[in-house]
Design an enzyme around this catalytic site. Sequence first.
Site, mmCIF file in Angstrom:
data_model
loop_
_atom_site.group_PDB
_atom_site.id
_atom_site.type_symbol
_atom_site.label_atom_id
_atom_site.label_comp_id
_atom_site.label_asym_id
_atom_site.label_seq_id
_atom_site.Cartn_x
_atom_site.Cartn_y
_atom_site.Cartn_z
ATOM 1 N N GLN A 171 0.572 -1.437 0.118
ATOM 2 C CA GLN A 171 -0.420 0.283 0.003
ATOM 3 C C GLN A 171 1.062 1.363 0.075
ATOM 4 O O GLN A 171 1.732 1.194 0.834
ATOM 5 C CB GLN A 171 -0.977 0.380 1.194
ATOM 6 C CG GLN A 171 -1.486 1.772 1.374
ATOM 7 C CD GLN A 171 -2.683 1.709 0.655
ATOM 8 O OE1 GLN A 171 -3.176 1.167 -0.450
ATOM 9 N NE2 GLN A 171 -2.044 3.350 -0.355
ATOM 10 N N GLN A 173 0.222 4.405 -0.694
ATOM 11 C CA GLN A 173 -0.407 6.031 -1.006
ATOM 12 C C GLN A 173 -0.075 6.459 0.152
ATOM 13 O O GLN A 173 -0.451 5.198 1.701
ATOM 14 C CB GLN A 173 -1.734 6.503 -1.389
ATOM 15 C CG GLN A 173 -2.006 7.816 -1.223
ATOM 16 C CD GLN A 173 -3.477 8.155 -2.322
ATOM 17 O OE1 GLN A 173 -4.433 7.165 -2.140
ATOM 18 N NE2 GLN A 173 -3.866 9.367 -2.063
ATOM 19 N N GLY A 305 -11.097 0.406 1.770
ATOM 20 C CA GLY A 305 -11.974 0.016 1.534
ATOM 21 C C GLY A 305 -11.021 -0.608 0.299
ATOM 22 O O GLY A 305 -11.070 -1.251 -0.563
ATOM 23 N N GLY A 306 -10.386 1.149 -0.400
ATOM 24 C CA GLY A 306 -10.098 0.544 -1.679
ATOM 25 C C GLY A 306 -8.698 1.371 -1.861
ATOM 26 O O GLY A 306 -8.592 2.241 -1.061
ATOM 27 N N HIS A 332 -15.670 4.484 -7.052
ATOM 28 C CA HIS A 332 -15.029 5.142 -7.010
ATOM 29 C C HIS A 332 -13.506 5.105 -7.213
ATOM 30 O O HIS A 332 -12.720 6.185 -7.365
ATOM 31 C CB HIS A 332 -15.127 5.371 -5.158
ATOM 32 C CG HIS A 332 -14.025 6.254 -4.409
ATOM 33 N ND1 HIS A 332 -14.462 7.538 -4.106
ATOM 34 C CD2 HIS A 332 -12.658 6.093 -4.184
ATOM 35 C CE1 HIS A 332 -13.645 8.424 -3.750
ATOM 36 N NE2 HIS A 332 -12.075 7.477 -3.434
ATOM 37 N N GLU A 333 -13.124 4.183 -6.727
ATOM 38 C CA GLU A 333 -11.858 3.401 -7.551
ATOM 39 C C GLU A 333 -11.739 3.450 -9.054
ATOM 40 O O GLU A 333 -10.066 3.786 -9.572
ATOM 41 C CB GLU A 333 -11.313 1.974 -6.828
ATOM 42 C CG GLU A 333 -11.364 1.978 -5.405
ATOM 43 C CD GLU A 333 -10.791 3.007 -4.734
ATOM 44 O OE1 GLU A 333 -10.075 3.530 -5.216
ATOM 45 O OE2 GLU A 333 -10.929 3.686 -3.510
ATOM 46 N N TYR A 417 -12.381 14.425 0.860
ATOM 47 C CA TYR A 417 -13.439 13.856 0.082
ATOM 48 C C TYR A 417 -15.310 14.522 0.043
ATOM 49 O O TYR A 417 -15.669 14.481 -1.107
ATOM 50 C CB TYR A 417 -14.118 12.337 0.664
ATOM 51 C CG TYR A 417 -12.972 11.307 0.756
ATOM 52 C CD1 TYR A 417 -11.549 11.573 1.318
ATOM 53 C CD2 TYR A 417 -13.164 10.619 0.191
ATOM 54 C CE1 TYR A 417 -10.910 10.086 2.221
ATOM 55 C CE2 TYR A 417 -11.404 9.062 -0.149
ATOM 56 C CZ TYR A 417 -11.111 9.294 0.287
ATOM 57 O OH TYR A 417 -9.805 8.706 0.905
ATOM 58 N N ARG A 590 -9.415 -2.707 8.261
ATOM 59 C CA ARG A 590 -9.868 -2.070 7.623
ATOM 60 C C ARG A 590 -10.020 -0.639 8.442
ATOM 61 O O ARG A 590 -11.115 -0.037 9.770
ATOM 62 C CB ARG A 590 -11.085 -1.620 7.220
ATOM 63 C CG ARG A 590 -11.575 -1.133 5.748
ATOM 64 C CD ARG A 590 -13.016 -0.973 5.102
ATOM 65 N NE ARG A 590 -12.906 0.113 4.644
ATOM 66 C CZ ARG A 590 -14.159 -0.557 3.988
ATOM 67 N NH1 ARG A 590 -15.222 -0.701 3.652
ATOM 68 N NH2 ARG A 590 -14.951 1.347 3.297
HETATM 69 N N1 BES Z 1 -6.940 6.382 -2.443
HETATM 70 C C1 BES Z 1 -8.054 6.276 -1.127
HETATM 71 C C2 BES Z 1 -7.305 5.566 -0.752
HETATM 72 C C3 BES Z 1 -6.053 6.639 0.583
HETATM 73 C C4 BES Z 1 -6.367 8.033 0.849
HETATM 74 C C5 BES Z 1 -4.421 5.485 0.526
HETATM 75 C C6 BES Z 1 -5.165 8.558 1.558
HETATM 76 C C7 BES Z 1 -4.156 6.530 1.847
HETATM 77 C C8 BES Z 1 -4.009 7.810 1.409
HETATM 78 C C9 BES Z 1 -8.802 5.580 -1.945
HETATM 79 O O1 BES Z 1 -9.371 5.861 -2.879
HETATM 80 C C10 BES Z 1 -9.967 5.607 -2.010
HETATM 81 O O2 BES Z 1 -10.601 6.751 -0.942
HETATM 82 N N2 BES Z 1 -10.614 4.388 0.052
HETATM 83 C C11 BES Z 1 -12.131 4.813 0.536
HETATM 84 C C12 BES Z 1 -12.855 4.702 -0.273
HETATM 85 C C13 BES Z 1 -13.699 6.230 -1.149
HETATM 86 C C14 BES Z 1 -15.485 4.605 -1.522
HETATM 87 C C15 BES Z 1 -14.326 6.320 0.306
HETATM 88 C C16 BES Z 1 -11.985 3.983 1.687
HETATM 89 O O3 BES Z 1 -10.945 3.075 1.688
HETATM 90 O O4 BES Z 1 -12.546 4.110 2.468
HETATM 91 ZN ZN ZN Z 2 -10.263 7.585 -2.801
#
Ligand code: BES
Ligand code: ZN
Length: 639
Positions: A171, A173, A305-306, A332-333, A417, A590
């Site tokens: 992972q 990011q 989540g993703g 979203h992804e 977000y 998670r």
């Molecule tokens: N890119 C993000 C996950 C992320 C953000 C990892 C910042 C590390 C740092 C991913 O696209 C995301 O936003 N995932 C959300 C799901 C979404 C439906 C809001 C999550 O993981 O909950």
């Molecule tokens: Zn995202």
Amino acid sequence: MPRFLSALAAASALLIAGCSADKHEDQAKQEQPSKPMVAPILTGADARDTFSYAQPEIARVTHVALDLAADFDAKRLGGTATLDIQAAPNASEIILDSKGLEIASVTDGRGRPLAFAVGQADAERGAPLTIQLDGATRIKIAYKSAPDAEALQWLTPAQTAGKQHPFLFSQGQPTLNRTWIPTQDSPGIRQTWEARITVPEPLKVVMSGENLAREGEPAGEGRRAFRFRMDKPVAPYLIALAAGDLAFQPLGPRSGVYAEPATIKAAAAELADTEKMIAAAETLYGPYRWGRYDMIVLPPAFPYGGMENPTLTFLTPTFIAGDKSLNGLVAHELAHSWSGNLVTNAVWADSWLNEGFTSYFENRIMEALYGPERAAQEAALSWAEIETVLKEKGRNAPVTRLHNPEAGTGGESGIVYDKGAAFLRTIEQIAGRERLDAWLRSYFDRHAFEPMTSARFLADLRENMIRGDKALEERLKLDEWVYQPGLPDNAVRPEPQGFAQVDAAVRAFASGGPASTVPYAGWTTAERLRFLNALPRQLPQPRLAELDRTLRLSQSGNSETLFAWLQLALANRYEPAVPVAERFLLNMGRRKFVAPLFETLLAQGEWGRPIAERIYAKARPTYHSVTSSAVDKALKGGA
Ligand code: BES
Ligand code: ZN
């Protein structure tokens, strides 16, 4: 006008040019197709990444070639990273990011040793790895990752669904990839990449690029090698890998899903609408530019989540509800394939350019597939997130464009977000959907494979959508949205109409009505979440027991509603929820679920802390560093 560091593939010189985006664009797109595309780097104070040691204006990485072996016993990836570099004529060194890497040697393209030094490390950024170039344009680093590399999670067979084989995933990011790849780990320094990864048989490897040997090739000593290529320049946090006992099921001509054999069927069923989502996204904002769109459903330890890794979205298995009710995650992804992966925040302070745009885009995909009602309900839940942050933090809530150090943690998701998405929804309402959509589509085209800042976004919107319309400019309040905390008074609030029946049920229950009259069984997941989150935060034990029994909340197979219920139950010290929470916390990692549940327990002092500590002692070794570091902080009293 922001200044570009324009990297010309033909010349080894770097130009810092004061040219416009459009001018630069011509240069990037005129390159020979055979030559790898070199993406521009933004200069200017707002594009300076304080989470990286890199000095790209002196020397920058353009391409990374990895040749690594995964050692599951030692929990290390080891081998070489060969980097292509463009340096200014007078540059003597390049600075890379590294965290915990054991560097054995650095050589140039012909094998001559190059001097290097690993500087002082800090907990956030790791250490600068400074290499003397001595004229080299290619450098080869022999190294190993540390067993506790934060990007990587090495799962024992017991932590997988099949229980037979180990599993590994990364992972990256925001700043974790430097724990397994020595490169310039900054989202504004885009790089093409290729990789060869070996693992013991019968494991398979997948990565976030084109898969060149799906079944792998013999690599000796009971190992197989898997090869990958990404020929479009991407932000380095998007390089990702997973290895394990993987099955694959096609979903459509350009999409499919990887998962452990025990999970593949349920995963594929939940993802049945993927092709429709891709088609809807393309209709909205232009062609999908990455070739395949595959997904991998990871073991439950995956901390998010993703994650939008190009060509291969990473997903938590907790989105599998059996009825596709949590597949907004996939929308979203997928949306990040435009907002985030094509056009990328240059610095983490501008995360909203990735996540806010994507949350808006996600909702548009959901509307296209499932109709305006579901989309409106999900938008209303998102709006409630903004309200929660603003209620908690007031004027101290983060600004949309974050200040440090919020930018290091991703800040409040209700701002990055949800306020980000509400901003675009407000522009949509004021300027009209057609006008916004036309602009968005052209924005993704104009800036494809480029970094972006808030200032450049604003300039582009003014130049290409507002076009001197003074009245429109005034009504939009753009600068207030980006640079001020709270919600501007033009914010478009989603219709609360959609939840009228739910809110009435909340009022009836809150004033003593029976749970049996709540029409919960007929509700959508969004309605159920609205109900659970809108209930009075303090409820007596018999009322909680009645809710639990009547609505079968503790038996929920939907992770989001189970989480919402457990938050309420634990905040009220409702004992029968403890074993349910324990099972949940021991069976997935998670962060979005784990950290708040521990925080809720800890907030219950002498009742909750011992429970939290007991469960965490068992759960911690099963969590990814992203999740355990959040809980560690909460336990120390940080949150
Ligand atoms: N890119 C993000 C996950 C992320 C953000 C990892 C910042 C590390 C740092 C991913 O696209 C995301 O936003 N995932 C959300 C799901 C979404 C439906 C809001 C999550 O993981 O909950
Ligand atoms: Zn995202």
